[in-house]
Structures are given as structure tokens and as C-alpha cells.
Design an enzyme around this catalytic site. Structure first.
Site, mmCIF file in Angstrom:
data_model
loop_
_atom_site.group_PDB
_atom_site.id
_atom_site.type_symbol
_atom_site.label_atom_id
_atom_site.label_comp_id
_atom_site.label_asym_id
_atom_site.label_seq_id
_atom_site.Cartn_x
_atom_site.Cartn_y
_atom_site.Cartn_z
ATOM 1 N N VAL A 154 -40.661 -47.435 -60.569
ATOM 2 C CA VAL A 154 -41.294 -46.903 -59.365
ATOM 3 C C VAL A 154 -42.814 -46.973 -59.470
ATOM 4 O O VAL A 154 -43.510 -47.290 -58.501
ATOM 5 C CB VAL A 154 -40.822 -45.461 -59.107
ATOM 6 N N GLU A 155 -43.341 -46.692 -60.647
ATOM 7 C CA GLU A 155 -44.791 -46.617 -60.803
ATOM 8 C C GLU A 155 -45.484 -47.973 -60.746
ATOM 9 O O GLU A 155 -46.541 -48.104 -60.139
ATOM 10 C CB GLU A 155 -45.141 -45.916 -62.114
#
Length: 713
Positions: A118-119
Site C-alpha cells: 500500500v505504501e
């Protein structure tokens, strides 16, 4: 943990020379604070020598996607098929490392990898904004200045300590950076040396990044062996006011209120005691999914205090473990799109002539404007430009565009008999630009510090591009005919149709503009000596389309075909830049970037086949010749030539098709402008042909672009 999870991907212009004076009195305050933290004045001045304020970060303070995007859109983008498959591959690739980190910190591998995915999309997207510039700007402008000043000072100390190299250090607009997007103060407090090299480097070291992420979750209260939460079903008439992350009750109390697991079975959760506190989340209200969350959800939430963000991490981790996702549907008739679906949508928009760049799955302003235009065309009352399943399905269901049948322009015969040089540019005013003879053709000739080029007046056709110290990229037949016969070689412009697709036999093959004299509309020289030329064919009677070509000649060759519909009705075109690349031996070169694509084989009656491996004339299916139309092509190909010891990197946009052609020995023998030269060229053409028809709305435009770059092999 940080202020934004989804990274801004805005390209910044290089800052002009400046010092902290550009930040006014705040700059002096920053310098004094840094000195008080042990950073020398000389070091501070060195780091800030070219840092200028970037006020474009300020609107982003109030536009974070975690708080402005519908939850179903947010999760569809972050927990999509591509991220799930890539995450499972990373679990396998880094299994030993993840097992070691998990044993040390007590956090399971799937959750660690989900944060990574996600990051930064597993290290693909770190953010493009210079960290010092963003944090200094936010330290002196907008709300939360004290917070960002603390982050800037923390970053300076990390650089000064040697953990980070300041050169090229970029991240999100808010200052998060590295594989798992730590803010500088968190980095200083939490980061660990996972690879035991004496440095904590979350930018260049995957072991450091994953170990630091696990350490963060551990420090935030992660409980080994417990789930983050479970999906539940609410009883009829349930009081939705009881939901909220801070409204906690023992698990047994929720059971007593009538909650069950999503499948209707009793609310029992392994590793969670009946007296353990839990909170009920209804991220889309009582009509959407319901989730009962525990202590580990709070640990994830602390990484970035947004409910949608924490749910993205949690649900992605579940999918990486083999789960099937949430059971309940989101309360919308227009679900969000993952990246594969967004690329499909953008491909359909490009086919309708919208100038949105490439189909990269990133929905920016150009894509939203194009969606809005299509929504309006469809008569939707709420034309909001949103990329959802409804507009995707509507464009999928739309009748495929058919090429417009163009009649022969009334002035065409006159134009092909007028091979004159027309220019609005004085050659003497542009250093490196002249007119003259090139291999028997009247041409505009270009010389830059990096390359030379020649563009034929007849057909506006690129005839030559020679990088400094290298061989010509383009092949021009030694027996090419003089006008009005089309020139064999270079890069003929096939427009507004390719071959005779959709046309009668009353019009010339490959369009009208390759057999008329073009005009040089503009020429300018860039600071490094690169020349940019703008050319156009003459207006053609009864044709409501206008064409312009832009050539940028320097270290690379960039070519754009810009088509504008000046009429009142939609027009559909096919087109190509029919590149003849100069090769040492056509039988010995390969083209990468086509493996797995479907192609229509014109030498096999147009039947469809799938490319197996790289393209070459040694293909056992039909060796020694090629006439293939690759549909829905990716737009990046490399022509590898071991004889010339070079690779020609070809990048395209606004092009859905690649055509790869070589006549082969037998057919070439019947062409007196090829003959034995068939082994000296390979055509790799950027275009939109076959089923890839481009429809251009009235007032709309479409840009087909290609870039050549020569690299050593």
C-alpha cells in the site's frame, strides 16, 4: 504515522538557484533551529543551496485521498488484482527474510508485505517530490507548521548522521519516504538496521524497511497471533450509532447484541477472548460491510490515522493469506476500479481520441475530463468524471468505431504536383537548421550537439536520425523514387488512414499527406541545443481534420502527430508512423516488448495468433517475412541489433497498435525500391490500425507520440 498513504506523482521542474532567503524570516529560523540540533551552518547552507519553496504542496493538506475518496474507490485501487498477485510473489521471494523478521517482532509476514504494498507498491513508487523542498515549504506555510518543522529537523539529523544520502532524496508531498513511507521523526525513533550493515536505510535496503515496519507495529501494540478483525452480520433493526472505532465493548457484549460472523454462524473468533474489547466499524453505513476490529487494527491505524487506509492494509493482508475478500457488497451501483480496469477504461478513452497520455492506470485530471466528456455524450445527468464500473461498462458496450470513409480532397491532385519548400521560419534565425539536398530529396536538415536529422519536404517524412558518433537509425532505400512517388524508407506519415482501411480504391494507399509538400511552421532551439520543429501538411479540401507534427531532435528523437477535428461531426481515423529502422541484418535482429500479444497476420489472411517470445524473422511459424498487426500493444519495444552493437529503444503513447513488417526476400524482389535491401531494414510502426480505430469528437484532438533512444548493446 504519516499524513498521506497514496503518493502524489507530480513531476516538478528543477528549482532555480536559491538559498534560505527564499523562505524569508522562516528560513533564518529553520537554520537557527538546525544549528541548535547540532548541524553546522555550512552543512545547512550546502543542503539548502538549491531549495526553493513549492507552494503546490499546500492544497494537498486538505485533499488527502483517505478522507476525500469513497471507500469503495479507495479499496478498489489499493486492494486490486495486481497488488494481490505482486504481494504474494513478494512473500515467496522474501520468505526467509520475512520469517526472520516475523520471529523477531511477532508480526506476521502478510501484514508486513501489505504495508509495503500500500505504501510504495512494493518499492515502485517512493514519491517524486524533493523532501527538503516539501518539508521546508510546509514548515513555513499553511497549517501544522510546527509539526512539519519537527519533521524537517529530524530529516536533517538523519542526513547529517549518515543514514540517508540527500542526493535525489524524494518522497510524498508530506515528507514520507522509503519503501514503507516513514516520516522522518518516525524513522529516527523506530527504524532498525535489518541487514546489519551499520546503517538504517529504508530507501535502498528492503531488509531495513521490512524490519522497521514490523518494529513499528510491535511498538504500536501488535499482539502476535491475533487477527486484526472479522467481518460480521448485523441483526435487523441494529442501532448503527453503536459503531465507531472508539466505542469498544467486550466481544461477548457484541454477541449478545445479535452480531454473528458474516456467514451467519455464532460470533466466535480464534485467539480473541470473550472479554477482549472490540469496536464495530461501518465504513459505508449500515447498508455496507460491517467489521468488528481488535487491538491489531489499532496498531495498523496508528501507521496512518485514517479508517480507509487501515482497512486497505488489513484487507490486503487477508488476500495475501489466500482470503477471498469482504462478503458484503458496498452500497453503490457503481463500484470502484482496480488498476487493470482503469487501464482498460483509459484504453477505451484513447480509442475515442481523448488526449490523456498513456493507459497507465493512474487517473489524473486529463482522464477525469475525458470521462466527463463521455458521460455528457451519453446523456448522464451527473457527469462527474469519476472512474467507475458504470462508465467502463458503457464504453465496453459502445459500438466499436469504424474508420470514416474519406473522399479524395478536391485540391489533392494540385498539391502532389507542387513540390515547393514552404516555411514560416527563416533558416538563418535558427542555428543548426538549414534546407538542402539529402540523398536526392529536398529536406530540412538539422544539426545539434547530440545528433543530426533530415526531414523531407515531400511528405514531411523523417529520412534520417544519426546520434553523434553512431550510425543512422533510419533506413532510406538507395533506390527510393522521386516525388510524386512515396519515398521508401525513413518514417512515412500514414494519415488519416492506414493502407486502405475503410476506404475505396479511389484514394491513395496510406492516406493523403505522405505525397504532398509540407510546411515548416515553427522552429526553436532549446538551451542544450536540442531543436524543436513544428510542421504541417497543407489544408485538404472537404477534410474537417487538421494535422500537425512536432519533432524534437537532440539526445533522443521525439515525434508527435497531433490530429484535430475542426468539424461538427465525430471522425474516425487510422494512422501510423511507418518507421523503417536501419539494421545490420534483418535475419539477426530481435524486437522485445511483443511477447504474449495477439497479432493479426496479414500473410495468413488476417488470422489472429499470439506472439511467442521476442519477434524475429527466424520465427518457425512463418520464417523470413513478417506483416503483423499487434493490437492493444504496450507501447515499449526494443530493437536489438548485435551486428551494429546497439539497441533502439522505442516508446510510444496514444498508440494502441504496433505493426512489424519486412517484405522478405521473395516479395522484395518484386519491389524495385527494396530488392536486395530487404535485409537492411525492419519496420516497427507506432499506430492505430486494424480494430484500434481512433474516434475524435468535434473540437477534440488526438496525439500519437513516439520516442527513439539509441543505447549500446
Amino acid at each position: 504515522m504519516r499524513t498521506a498513504a497514496t503518493l502524489a506523482a507530480i513531476t516538478l521542474a528543477a528549482p532555480s538557484f536559491a538559498a534560505t532567503a527564499d523562505f524569508g524570516t522562516c528560513g533564518n529560523s529553520l537554520k537557527s533551529a538546525a544549528i541548535a540540533q547540532g548541524i553546522s551552518a555550512e552543512r545547512f547552507d550546502q543542503l539548502f543551496a538549491e531549495v526553493t519553496p513549492d507552494l503546490s504542496v499546500l492544497p494537498l493538506l486538505n485533499a488527502q485521498p483517505e478522507f476525500t475518496t469513497p471507500i469503495w474507490d479507495y479499496l478498489a485501487a489499493l486492494v486490486d488484482t495486481q497488488r494481490i498477485n505482486d504481494g504474494r510473489a513478494r512473500l515467496t521471494q522474501h520468505r526467509a527474510l520475512l520469517d526472520q523478521v516475523s520471529a523477531q517482532y511477532g508480526v506476521d509476514p502478510a501484514t508486513i508485505v501489505a504495508v509495503w504494498g500500500v505504501e510504495s507498491d512494493y518499492g515502485r513508487v517512493f514519491g517524486k517530490r524533493p523532501l527538503l523542498q516539501s518539508l521546508a515549504t510546509l514548515s513555513c506555510n499553511g497549517r501544522r507548521q510546527p509539526f512539519f518543522k519537527g519533521e524537517l529537523l529530524a530529516l536533517l539529523k538523519l542526513i547529517n548522521k549518515g543514514d540517508l544520502n540527500p542526493a535525489g532524496l524524494t518522497g510524498s508531498w508530506a515528507g514520507a519516504f522509503g519503501h514503507t513511507q516513514f516520516m522522518p521523526s518516525t524513522y529516527a525513533r523506530i527504524a532498525v538496521d535489518g541487514d546489519a550493515d551499520g546503517r538504517r536505510d529504508l530507501v535502498a535496503s528492503i531488509p531495513d524497511a521490512l524490519a522497521s515496519t514490523a518494529n513499528y507495529l510491535k511498538q504500536s501494540g501488535w499482539r502476535t497471533g491475533q487477527p486484526w478483525g472479522v467481518e460480521v452480520r448485523l441483526p435487523a433493526g441494529f442501532n448503527a450509532a453503536l459503531a465507531g472505532r472508539t466505542q469498544r465493548k467486550p466481544l461477548a457484549n457484541w454477541r449478545a447484541l445479535g452480531l454473528t460472523l458474516a456467514d451467519g454462524t455464532p460470533l466466535q473468533v480464534p485467539a480473541i477472548a470473550d472479554d477482549a474489547n472490540a469496536a464495530l466499524l461501518l465504513p459505508a453505513g449500515a447498508k455496507g460491510p460491517a467489521l468488528l476490529v481488535f487491538r491489531n487494527y489499532d496498531a495498523i491505524y496508528s501507521y496512518n490515522a485514517a479508517e480507509s487506509y487501515a482497512l486497505a492494509i488489513a484487507t490486503l493482508a487477508d488476500r495475501l493469506r489466500g482470503g477471498t475478500g469482504l462478503t458484503a457488497a458496498w452500497p453503490t451501483d457503481d463500484p470502484g476500479l482496480g488498476r487493470d480496469e482503469r487501464r482498460q477504461l483509459q484504453t477505451l478513452l484513447l480509442a475515442r481520441g481523448h488526449a490523456i497520455g498513456s493507459a497507465d492506470g493512474m487517473v489524473g485530471n486529463a482522464t477525469r475530463r475525458a470521462i466527463q466528456a463521455e458521460q455528457q455524450r451519453l446523456g448522464w445527468k451527473n457527469a462527474d468524471g469519476r472512474a467507475g464500473m458504470r462508465i467502463l461498462q458503457a464504453l465496453r458496450d459502445a459500438k466499436p468505431a469504424q474508420p470514416t470513409a474519406f473522399g479524395l480532397p478536391g485540391n489533392y491532385t494540385q498539391l502532389i504536383q507542387s513540390p515547393i519548400v514552404r516555411s514560416k521560419v527563416s533558416m538563418k534565425d535558427v542555428q543548426g537548421l538549414s534546407t538542402g539536398d539529402f540523398n536526392g530529396f529536398t529536406a530540412w536538415k538539422v544539426e545539434t550537439p547530440f545528433s543530426t536529422a533530415a526531414i523531407s519536404v515531400f511528405g514531411g517524412q523523417l529520412l534520417s536520425f544519426v546520434p553523434k558518433g553512431g550510425q543512422d537509425v533510419m533506413w532510406l532505400s538507395p533506390s527510393a523514387k522521386q516525388p510524386p512517388t512515396p519515398i521508401r524508407g525513413g518514417s512515412p506519415v500514414c494519415w488519416p488512414y492506414f493502407a486502405r482501411q475503410g476506404q475505396s480504391n479511389d484514394v491513395p494507399s496510406h492516406g493523403f499527406v505522405r505525397t504532398v509538400s509540407w510546411e515548416l511552421r515553427d522552429a526553436r532551439k532549446e538551451a542544450d541545443g536540442t531543436l524543436v520543429l513544428t510542421l504541417a501538411p497543407p489544408p485538404l479540401d472537404t477534410l474537417s481534420l487538421r494535422l500537425q507534427m512536432v519533432l524534437r531532435i537532440g539526445r533522443t528523437l521525439e515525434q508527435e502527430l497531433i490530429t484535430e477535428n475542426t468539424g461538427t461531426q465525430p471522425a474516425s481515423i487510422t494512422q501510423a508512423l511507418h518507421n523503417y529502422f536501419n539494421v545490420s541484418d534483418a535475419m539477426k535482429v530481435d524486437v522485445t516488448g511483443l511477447d504474449g500479444l495477439t497479432y493479426l497476420d496479414k500473410l495468413d489472411g488476417g488470422n489472429a495468433h499470439v506472439q511467442q517470445g521476442d519477434w524475429n524473422l527466424r520465427d518457425p511459424r512463418d520464417p523470413g517475412r513478417s506483416d503483423r498487426i499487434y493490437t492493444e500493444a504496450g507501447g515499449h519495444y526494443v530493437l536489438r541489433d548485435p551486428g551494429f552493437k546497439r539497441a533502439i529503444d522505442i516508446t510510444t503513447s496514444g498508440s494502441r497498435t504496433a505493426v512489424v513488417w519486412n517484405a522478405g526476400e521473395a516479395a522484395a524482389a518484386k519491389m524495385d525500391d527494396i530488392g536486395i535491401g530487404w535485409r537492411n531494414y525492419v519496420c516497427v510502426e507506432a499506430g492505430n490500425v486494424g480494430p484500434d480505430v481512433i474516434e475524435i469528437a468535434p473540437g477534440g484532438r488526438h496525439t500519437l507520440k513516439q520516442v527513439f533512444e539509441v543505447k549500446p548493446l
